[in-house]
Design an enzyme around this catalytic site. Structure first.
Site, PDB file in Angstrom:
ATOM      1  N   GLY A  95       1.666   3.661  -3.130  1.00 63.98           N
ATOM      2  CA  GLY A  95       0.754   4.697  -3.591  1.00 63.98           C
ATOM      3  C   GLY A  95       0.133   5.520  -2.478  1.00 63.98           C
ATOM      4  O   GLY A  95      -0.566   6.490  -2.746  1.00 63.98           O
ATOM      5  N   HIS A  96       0.383   5.192  -1.232  1.00 64.84           N
ATOM      6  CA  HIS A  96      -0.302   5.878  -0.119  1.00 64.84           C
ATOM      7  C   HIS A  96       0.678   6.231   0.977  1.00 64.84           C
ATOM      8  O   HIS A  96       0.699   5.572   2.020  1.00 64.84           O
ATOM      9  CB  HIS A  96      -1.381   4.962   0.442  1.00 64.84           C
ATOM     10  N   PHE A  97       1.439   7.131   0.933  1.00 67.50           N
ATOM     11  CA  PHE A  97       1.873   8.019  -0.136  1.00 67.50           C
ATOM     12  C   PHE A  97       3.372   7.860  -0.211  1.00 67.50           C
ATOM     13  O   PHE A  97       4.006   7.867   0.847  1.00 67.50           O
ATOM     14  CB  PHE A  97       1.463   9.457   0.175  1.00 67.50           C
ATOM     15  N   ILE A 124       1.595   6.607   4.848  1.00 69.69           N
ATOM     16  CA  ILE A 124       0.603   6.536   5.921  1.00 69.69           C
ATOM     17  C   ILE A 124      -0.231   5.282   5.697  1.00 69.69           C
ATOM     18  O   ILE A 124      -0.685   5.022   4.583  1.00 69.69           O
ATOM     19  CB  ILE A 124      -0.303   7.787   5.919  1.00 69.69           C
ATOM     20  N   GLN A 132       0.809  -1.219   0.000  1.00 69.37           N
ATOM     21  CA  GLN A 132       0.000   0.000   0.000  1.00 69.37           C
ATOM     22  C   GLN A 132       0.840   1.266   0.000  1.00 69.37           C
ATOM     23  O   GLN A 132       0.395   2.314  -0.459  1.00 69.37           O
ATOM     24  CB  GLN A 132      -0.995   0.020   1.173  1.00 69.37           C
TER      25      GLN A 132
END
Length: 145
Positions: free
Chosen positions: A47-49, A54, A44
């Site tokens: 892309g986050h972030f 986070i 994750q």
């Protein structure tokens, strides 16, 4: 109390969506404590972030839901055989107080509020270093697969 291999006996989730590393405490019909170590290597975070990783809040909710499934099955002294599972039915009063980041140890506590006809209500919290970062009330329903 339960390592990841033992958790496999209670949850159908596998990488990359198994979000409970270890169960540390279980009180039948009452509560369960568990944790997840957050690492930058998790998918994750691409892309986050990327520049400010986070843990997505929905993944914290999912981790708490996985804890409720373990609590419900263990309370009934049942290991799932593929004919039924617990589905997340509702999330209420959800609050995020602080972001979770790589390096954090998410500590989950789920408490049974009631259980009627296979519908369970739980109070759920997530803490890091003893500080509450997320909480919600959750309904889970046992259903045939």
């Amino acid at each position: 109390m339960l390592n990841v291999k033992e958790i496999f006996e209670y949850l159908p989730h596998r990488y990359p969506f198994l979000l409970v590393d270890r169960v540390t405490e279980f009180k039948s019909g009452e509560s369960l404590k568990a944790y997840k170590n957050v690492t930058y290597n998790e998918p994750q975070f691409t892309g986050h972030f990327p520049d400010n990783p986070i843990m997505p809040g929905v993944m914290i909710i999912e981790a708490m839901a996985q804890c409720t499934g373990i609590l419900a099955f263990k309370t009934q002294d049942v290991k799932p055989d593929g004919t039924s599972m617990y589905y997340l039915a509702a999330v209420d009063n959800c609050r995020f107080r602080k972001p979770a980041i790589p390096g954090d140890k998410l500590e989950f506590e789920v408490k049974t509020v009631n259980n009627k006809k296979g519908i369970w209500k739980f109070e759920c919290t997530t803490s890091v270093d003893g500080k509450l970062i997320a909480s919600c009330d959750m309904l889970c329903a046992e259903r045939k697969v």
